[in-house]
Design an enzyme around this catalytic site. Structure first.
Site, PDB file in Angstrom:
ATOM      1  N   ALA A 612       5.894   9.334  61.323  1.00 31.37           N
ATOM      2  CA  ALA A 612       6.674   8.768  62.439  1.00 31.37           C
ATOM      3  C   ALA A 612       5.795   7.880  63.326  1.00 31.37           C
ATOM      4  O   ALA A 612       5.176   6.949  62.830  1.00 31.37           O
ATOM      5  CB  ALA A 612       7.345   9.878  63.231  1.00 31.37           C
ATOM      6  N   ASP A 679       9.681  13.398  49.576  1.00 30.20           N
ATOM      7  CA  ASP A 679       9.466  12.582  50.755  1.00 30.20           C
ATOM      8  C   ASP A 679       7.973  12.551  51.131  1.00 30.20           C
ATOM      9  O   ASP A 679       7.393  11.518  51.420  1.00 30.20           O
ATOM     10  CB  ASP A 679      10.304  13.159  51.902  1.00 30.20           C
ATOM     11  CG  ASP A 679      10.381  12.211  53.059  1.00 30.20           C
ATOM     12  OD1 ASP A 679      10.743  11.039  52.833  1.00 30.20           O
ATOM     13  OD2 ASP A 679      10.053  12.634  54.189  1.00 30.20           O
ATOM     14  N   LYS A 683       5.212   9.323  51.262  1.00 29.54           N
ATOM     15  CA  LYS A 683       4.305   8.994  52.369  1.00 29.54           C
ATOM     16  C   LYS A 683       2.857   8.972  51.884  1.00 29.54           C
ATOM     17  O   LYS A 683       2.080   8.079  52.231  1.00 29.54           O
ATOM     18  CB  LYS A 683       4.434  10.038  53.488  1.00 29.54           C
ATOM     19  CG  LYS A 683       5.794  10.078  54.139  1.00 29.54           C
ATOM     20  CD  LYS A 683       5.823  11.198  55.174  1.00 29.54           C
ATOM     21  CE  LYS A 683       7.254  11.477  55.611  1.00 29.54           C
ATOM     22  NZ  LYS A 683       7.343  12.685  56.432  1.00 29.54           N
ATOM     23  N   GLY A 798      11.211  12.996  64.040  1.00 33.37           N
ATOM     24  CA  GLY A 798      12.091  12.968  65.215  1.00 33.37           C
ATOM     25  C   GLY A 798      12.406  11.546  65.632  1.00 33.37           C
ATOM     26  O   GLY A 798      11.567  10.649  65.514  1.00 33.37           O
TER      27      GLY A 798
END
Ligand code: ADP
Ligand code: ASP
Ligand code: MG
Length: 817
Positions: A612, A679, A683, A798
């Site tokens: 993020a 996922d 990354k 988030g």
């Protein structure tokens, strides 16, 4: 004594003429009466020209003549007291009858000479002077109408006559001496030749008239009253951020106006320059504003250039061939030839090898210029010593101007960087020998974008405007819109950046607003006013806007936008995305995307692909570019899996923890999507590639957390049932960890060119032992950070943190602009 010139818009209506009277009241004094030079009322010269040209091809002019009459009569009716109206009506009627006779002649003969056209055009100025002087006579003593065609003597180049300065000066002075104490109202724009035939001084020529009177009479200043706050840094109709310039030198004003700044007619500067008379450009709609002073000295300015101007349409001719090399006088001959045929050459560039000459002309002259050259150099062309001249059309000239340019290094670099980054192809460059301007020739379709981009680049103390197009309006986008809205003012004040959301789309609707979508109300706007979404047309519309400093934001998690990325880069649009798919697919695509972005000089930012908003991608990039060597990378990049293992202790079953995680919104709708680790794999693959490894997704070894029965369950409910039934499998792991006083962690590791992601038990000495909640952690071991690795840790998922990461990258695109 002052000379004041009022342009078309300052005499364009009843209101503007009333404003003009107020301005005169502040200036007139009995000791020294001002001289007022007037243009035709706004639009009148264009209308007269249209009527004349129309008549010559048999188009009836009666209704235009009536419109003209009404326009002028209306001023008489509203601004002149009834008892004074008659003589004005009579004189106006005389003018309009003369005009009608002339037009009728043109109509009958179907022929319009330049001489007749000038005579027709002269009625615009004659009528406006008649009107305004009579209005003024009601408030000021001793007003007098002056027909400049009696005083300004010119040659016979009708349409663009050359002024005989000495002769005109003498006539003007003598006239003034014979009429002391009068307030002159002078027709702008017109003169006469030796035979007394009316000529015009070129479109916009009333400014010139004012300077000629000013110089003849040694005026203390010449004021040009118009409809803008003086000379601005660029044409305000195209560059919204243009601002007014307090001081310009004569040369700067000349260059800016020569290259299209219509606010003052270029020859105006010459008489003023010779007599050192300041010219002041003022706004008749805002008289209190100081305006622009044009004088000898260019004054102090914090900017390296004064302004940017442009010629909307030009054509270029390119002449090349070996026969031109070393041929003394070739270009002299060429340009003399063009001058003899009254072809105005706007700019010239010659390659240092003398192998080619490129020059720009007005489009209406282009074909004639080509033909003249072809016939003059017929033999050379036949002998293939010179190639047939190439003509390119639909081009524009953009020029940056300023006296300070020659002492400031890097000006052209800045100009070309702004052009290049915005995908504007430069066809030819000319730097004036004075070094007071650099001009470039570009495609007409790029002009508005180029003007705005170059303006942003040179006046960077002002805000750079980023034009943003956003795909996806889910959680991350809506949070981002909120953040942008809250930060709007801060950004402008502290970052010199303004973000404008021009387009947005979700899977159903898309909406565009070139002035920027109000982010306080985007949902209603998109739902209410949006059109049906279509990705392909979204992309092509974005390109068609052709805006400078443009960014596409891909906030989707979908493969669909990815196929447009190269097209986006090739259109010189930067990309910011939290979508991982582009970077984690085939290696070849990963590589070619970067190459394409680099080739077009645009940014491709994707910090939020990994962890993020945490600075992971950037940290790795900084390490690499500063020459450090990556030895290994260890990371926990799945907030969901971290949360689950962090909470899997005591009496809780694995099933319960996963269920709670889902209820708290930490998992995908099908928690297997997280637990399968794909996922995480994406990354980590991106990091591995960014550290220099050539890897395909299959090359990553991924340990399965879930037993087969859970993986293969046919629905989410079945999956939960299987998970419940598999508690023993997980409990064994939990007990082992507890017995050894270790924590269960799902860790990705890159070492020796290999990447694997697997479950591990770590003891309290391990930096990953203390990870809490859904945090991510990443540790880089490098040559420099060898004994104590560089660790980045924090919330790795988030909407708030992801949106913040995207936001930061948008700002970075702005800084690179
Ligand atoms: P007037 O009728 O008063 O002579 P013009 O229309 O000839 O006025 O010139 C004023 C116009 O010039 C402005 O309204 C503006 O649109 C245009 N213009 C183009 N470039 C510039 C510039 N750099 N600064 C100010 N005005 C400019
Ligand atoms: N009326 C003339 C024109 O429109 C002259 C001027 O306005 O300066 O070109
Ligand atoms: Mg003008």
């Amino acid at each position: 004594m002052k000379v004041l010139k009022f342009g078309g818009s300052s005499v364009g209506s009843v209101e503007s003429i009333s404003r003009l009277m107020k301005i005169l009241k502040d200036i007139d004094s009995l000791e020294e009466r001002p001289i007022i030079v007037l243009s035709a009322m706004q639009g009148v010269t264009n209308l007269l020209s249209k009527m004349a040209e129309g008549a010559a091809v048999g188009i009836n002019f009666a209704s235009d003549l009536t419109a003209l009459e009404n326009l002028h009569f209306n001023v008489v009716k509203q601004l002149i007291a009834v008892r004074g109206q008659n003589p004005v009506y009579t004189q106006l009627k005389i003018y309009l009858n003369e005009l009608e006779d002339l037009l009728q002649g043109v109509f009958t003969l179907q022929e319009l000479s330049l001489q007749t056209k000038d005579r027709i055009l002269s009625y615009g100025e004659r009528c406006s002077v008649l009107l305004v002087s009579h209005v003024a006579a009601q408030y000021f003593p001793d007003t007098m109408v002056v027909d400049a065609s009696d005083l300004i003597k010119t040659d016979s180049s009708f349409g663009n006559a050359r002024v005989k300065a000495l002769e005109s000066g003498n006539l003007i002075r003598a006239f003034r001496e014979n009429n002391p104490g009068k307030m002159f109202f002078v027709t702008g724009f017109i003169g006469s030749n030796a035979a007394g035939k009316i000529t015009t001084l070129g479109r916009g020529g009333s400014d010139y008239t004012a300077a000629i009177f000013g110089a003849a009479l040694d005026a203390e200043q010449v004021e040009i009253w118009t409809d803008v706050d003086g000379m601005l840094t660029a044409d305000p109709r195209i560059v919204k951020k243009a601002f007014s310039l307090p001081i310009l030198s004569y040369t700067e004003a000349m260059e800016l106006s020569y290259f299209g700044a219509k606010v003052i007619y270029p020859p105006t500067m010459m008489p003023a320059f010779l007599k050192d008379i300041p010219i002041i450009i003022k706004n008749s709609f805002n008289p209190a504003f100081a305006g622009t002073v044009i004088q000898r000295d260019s004054g102090h300015s914090i900017f390296p250039i004064k302004g940017i101007s442009s010629i909307d349409r030009v054509s270029i001719l390119n002449l090349s061939g070996s026969g031109m090399i070393g041929k003394a006088g070739f270009s002299g001959k060429l340009f003399t030839l063009l001058a003899q045929n009254s072809i105005n050459v706007i700019l010239i560039t010659q390659s240092s090898s003398e192998h080619s000459i490129t020059f720009a002309v007005h489009p209406e002259d282009a074909l004639q210029a080509k033909r003249i050259i072809e016939s003059e150099f017929e033999l050379e062309i036949a002998a293939e010593k010179i190639n047939v001249p190439e003509l390119e059309e639909n081009l524009s000239v953009l020029a940056i101007v300023g006296e300070k340019m020659k002492q400031t290094p890097g000006i052209s670099g800045k100009l070309f960087y702004a052009m290049g980054r915005n995908g504007i192809n430069v066809r030819a460059i000319a730097q004036g020998s004075s070094e007071y301007n650099i001009s470039v020739i570009i495609s007409h379709t790029d002009l508005s974008k180029a003007l705005n981009a170059v303006h942003d680049a040179f006046f960077s103390v002002l805000k750079t405007t980023l034009h943003v197009f956003c795909l996806g309006t889910g959680n991350i986008s809506s949070t981002l819109f909120n953040q942008i809205q809250k930060q709007h003012l801060f950004l402008q004040e502290n970052n010199d950046i303004e973000l404008k959301m021009i387009g947005m789309s979700n899977s159903r609707k898309m909406y565009f607003d070139v002035d920027g979508i109000d982010l306080g109300n985007w949902k209603d706007t998109l739902e209410g006013e949006g059109e049906k979404a279509d990705l392909e047309s979204f992309i092509s519309r974005m390109k068609d806007f052709n805006l400078p400093n443009c960014v596409l934001l891909d906030n989707t998690a979908s493969e669909a936008p990815v196929r447009f990325y190269e097209d986006v880069f090739s259109s010189n649009i930067s990309l910011v995305t939290c979508n991982k798919l582009a970077n984690s697919g085939k290696y070849e695509r990963y590589r070619s995307l970067r190459e394409c972005a680099r080739k077009h000089g645009v940014d491709f930012f994707y910090e939020t692909n990994v962890g993020a908003g945490l600075p992971i991608v950037r940290t790795l990039k900084d390490l690499m570019t500063s020459g450090d060597q990556i030895i290994s990378i260890e990371a926990i990049l799945s907030g969901t899996i971290s949360y689950i293992f962090n909470n899997y202790h005591g009496d809780k079953t694995f099933y319960e923890v996963v269920k709670t995680a889902q209820e708290l919104g930490f998992t995908e709708p099908d928690p297997r999507d997280d637990l399968k680790g794909s996922d995480f794999m994406r990354k980590f693959l991106i990091l591995a590639r960014d550290s220099g490894l050539i890897l395909e997704p299959e090359d990553v070894q991924l340990e399965n957390i879930l037993p087969d029965n859970c993986l293969n369950a046919s629905s989410v409910d079945d999956f939960y049932a299987e998970l419940k039934a598999s508690e023993d499998h997980f409990k064994a792991l939990k007990d082992k960890a507890a017995a050894e006083n270790k924590a269960i962690r799902y860790i990705g590791k890159l070492e020796n060119g290999k990447v694997n992601i697997s479950l591990a038990l770590v003891d309290s000495n391990h930096p990953f032992f203390t990870l809490s909640g859904s945090d991510n952690i990443i540790s880089f071991t490098t040559e420099r950070y060898f004994h104590r690795p560089l660790v980045v840790k924090g919330p790795g998922a988030g909407a708030e943190v992801t949106a913040a990461g995207v936001f930061a990258e948008l700002v970075n695109v702005g800084h690179n602009a």
